[in-house]
Design a protein around this motif. Sequence first.
Motif: not given
Length: 89
Positions: A59-85
């Motif tokens: 679903y995309g990272p919840l914490t910055v620690d897991t962002a590097e595993d899913t955002c290797t090509d660009r900082w795209n985690w901000i585009n994912e739905p937030w957990p409360w959405q």
Amino acid sequence: MNRPKNRKELLNHINQVSFAVDEVKLYLDTHPCDAEALAYFREFSRERNLALKEYARIYGPLTVDTAEDTCTDRWNWINEPWPWQEGGC
């Protein structure tokens, strides 16, 4: 431990193991030599990390620690739905 199947169950699982980790950390602050508590901390900390990585992978990272595993090509985690959405929580 069996892993939850959907987003809501996985978030709930992450909340539960995170709570356990936080509580035992507080206990270990005053009881640093309690081997059983330390083992409990290690078990639930490992489970929490696995759950966070699984969530990030699906679903995309919840914490910055897991962002590097899913955002290797660009900082795209901000585009994912937030957990409360979208019924995430």
